[in-house]
Design an enzyme around this catalytic site. Sequence first.
Site, PDB file in Angstrom:
ATOM      1  N   HIS A  67     -35.862  30.041 -44.931  1.00 52.94           N
ATOM      2  CA  HIS A  67     -34.648  30.592 -44.319  1.00 52.94           C
ATOM      3  C   HIS A  67     -33.550  29.567 -44.259  1.00 52.94           C
ATOM      4  O   HIS A  67     -32.431  29.879 -43.883  1.00 52.94           O
ATOM      5  CB  HIS A  67     -34.894  31.199 -42.935  1.00 52.94           C
ATOM      6  N   HIS A  92     -27.376  21.401 -44.849  1.00 53.78           N
ATOM      7  CA  HIS A  92     -28.265  22.557 -44.974  1.00 53.78           C
ATOM      8  C   HIS A  92     -27.435  23.829 -45.007  1.00 53.78           C
ATOM      9  O   HIS A  92     -26.235  23.804 -44.713  1.00 53.78           O
ATOM     10  CB  HIS A  92     -29.287  22.574 -43.829  1.00 53.78           C
ATOM     11  N   HIS A  94     -27.298  28.184 -44.217  1.00 54.17           N
ATOM     12  CA  HIS A  94     -27.818  29.358 -43.511  1.00 54.17           C
ATOM     13  C   HIS A  94     -27.367  30.568 -44.310  1.00 54.17           C
ATOM     14  O   HIS A  94     -26.203  30.657 -44.707  1.00 54.17           O
ATOM     15  CB  HIS A  94     -27.209  29.456 -42.112  1.00 54.17           C
ATOM     16  N   GLU A 105     -23.239  31.638 -39.574  1.00 58.63           N
ATOM     17  CA  GLU A 105     -23.468  31.500 -38.138  1.00 58.63           C
ATOM     18  C   GLU A 105     -22.162  31.705 -37.386  1.00 58.63           C
ATOM     19  O   GLU A 105     -22.094  32.506 -36.461  1.00 58.63           O
ATOM     20  CB  GLU A 105     -24.054  30.124 -37.850  1.00 58.63           C
ATOM     21  N   HIS A 118     -23.704  23.456 -43.489  1.00 54.16           N
ATOM     22  CA  HIS A 118     -23.441  22.450 -42.457  1.00 54.16           C
ATOM     23  C   HIS A 118     -23.761  21.066 -42.978  1.00 54.16           C
ATOM     24  O   HIS A 118     -24.876  20.826 -43.444  1.00 54.16           O
ATOM     25  CB  HIS A 118     -24.310  22.731 -41.220  1.00 54.16           C
ATOM     26  N   THR A 194     -29.548  25.871 -33.244  1.00 58.15           N
ATOM     27  CA  THR A 194     -30.954  26.261 -33.101  1.00 58.15           C
ATOM     28  C   THR A 194     -31.594  25.389 -32.019  1.00 58.15           C
ATOM     29  O   THR A 194     -31.048  24.338 -31.676  1.00 58.15           O
ATOM     30  CB  THR A 194     -31.719  26.037 -34.424  1.00 58.15           C
TER      31      THR A 194
HETATM   32  C1  SG5 Z   1     -31.268  24.173 -39.057  1.00 56.61           C
HETATM   33  O1  SG5 Z   1     -30.226  23.882 -38.123  1.00 56.61           O
HETATM   34  C2  SG5 Z   1     -31.671  22.920 -39.818  1.00 56.61           C
HETATM   35  C3  SG5 Z   1     -31.911  21.756 -38.883  1.00 56.61           C
HETATM   36  C4  SG5 Z   1     -30.729  21.568 -37.947  1.00 56.61           C
HETATM   37  C5  SG5 Z   1     -30.485  22.845 -37.180  1.00 56.61           C
HETATM   38  O2  SG5 Z   1     -32.374  24.692 -38.367  1.00 56.61           O
HETATM   39  O3  SG5 Z   1     -32.928  23.167 -40.450  1.00 56.61           O
HETATM   40  C6  SG5 Z   1     -33.041  23.109 -41.799  1.00 56.61           C
HETATM   41  O4  SG5 Z   1     -32.136  22.857 -42.541  1.00 56.61           O
HETATM   42  C7  SG5 Z   1     -34.429  23.436 -42.291  1.00 56.61           C
HETATM   43  C8  SG5 Z   1     -35.100  22.286 -42.912  1.00 56.61           C
HETATM   44  O5  SG5 Z   1     -32.053  20.596 -39.685  1.00 56.61           O
HETATM   45  C9  SG5 Z   1     -33.228  19.930 -39.632  1.00 56.61           C
HETATM   46  O6  SG5 Z   1     -34.140  20.280 -38.930  1.00 56.61           O
HETATM   47  C10 SG5 Z   1     -33.247  18.698 -40.487  1.00 56.61           C
HETATM   48  C11 SG5 Z   1     -34.595  18.154 -40.733  1.00 56.61           C
HETATM   49  O7  SG5 Z   1     -31.020  20.522 -37.025  1.00 56.61           O
HETATM   50  C12 SG5 Z   1     -30.331  19.364 -37.111  1.00 56.61           C
HETATM   51  O8  SG5 Z   1     -29.512  19.131 -37.973  1.00 56.61           O
HETATM   52  C13 SG5 Z   1     -30.659  18.376 -36.016  1.00 56.61           C
HETATM   53  C14 SG5 Z   1     -29.853  17.156 -36.108  1.00 56.61           C
HETATM   54  C15 SG5 Z   1     -29.302  22.738 -36.237  1.00 56.61           C
HETATM   55  O9  SG5 Z   1     -28.185  22.181 -36.923  1.00 56.61           O
HETATM   56  S1  SG5 Z   1     -26.841  22.950 -36.924  1.00 56.61           S
HETATM   57  O10 SG5 Z   1     -26.391  23.065 -35.562  1.00 56.61           O
HETATM   58  O11 SG5 Z   1     -25.961  22.188 -37.770  1.00 56.61           O
HETATM   59  N1  SG5 Z   1     -27.047  24.402 -37.523  1.00 56.61           N
HETATM   60 ZN    ZN Z   2     -26.760  24.666 -39.433  1.00 51.62          ZN
END
Ligand code: SG5
Ligand code: ZN
Length: 234
Positions: A67, A92, A94, A105, A118, A194
Amino acid sequence: TRVPSSWPAVKGQHHWPKHYPFCGGAFQSPIDIRSELLRFDPTLQAIEVRNYNLSATEQLTLGNNGHSLQISLPSKMHISNLPHRYTAAQLHFHWGSSNRPAGSEHMVNSRQFAAEMHVVHFNSDKYPNISMAVDKSDGLAVLGVLIEVRSCGWVKWLPIFINDQRVQVPGFNIRALLPARLDEYYRYDGSLTTPPCYPSVLWTLFRNPVTISRKQLFKWYSSCAVLKMAQRLA
Ligand code: SG5
Ligand code: ZN
């Protein structure tokens, strides 16, 4: 001026506050950016990106959990014209699904986009690494890019299909994933979108979306479908 939060109700989000006390708080991201509530801030400057043009010899680690797809970024990448120097950690995406094609988002005037990217940075003036910065109020700065589908849209470097494993991909020009104009953006103090939803993010959401083709978007949907099928077989 802060824009009031209207946290879009996505699957199960209302359960988060039970387990993560910061979720659903006053700084919760994402938000619906309503143009009638925006204030022009003459002190804001264009975002300047440094060392975003990576060479193919620099290997990046890419992971896709079905996802969201994530690429780790080298610490030489950073952004300036912000209150601190912020060093890149990862980017990453979404996105939605064929059932729910609007996967961004943030929303703008209640409009949701097809997807969102992001680029996560941490305050390297004050913290040695992202783990130390993630829960600090001045810890993170995220650049958000709305992604819209157009028949003529195409992002040359868009990372698309990889299944669950982590793979190495050659470096490329990360600037090519951002819109042309870096001087038009929405700024607010928010949070991780998240759990654990730490209120640590200085958000910059670029006003102009980037456009991709339906074909590119569908590759994300199908990478998700393939992953689900692989999980069922396993
Ligand atoms: C997603 O958003 C990202 C998190 C990110 C959060 O859940 O997950 C992924 O891309 C799946 C691998 O990234 C990670 O977990 C990196 C290993 O969390 C962070 O970036 C924490 C610093 C929340 O980020 S966001 O607010 O920019 N959407
Ligand atoms: Zn994000």
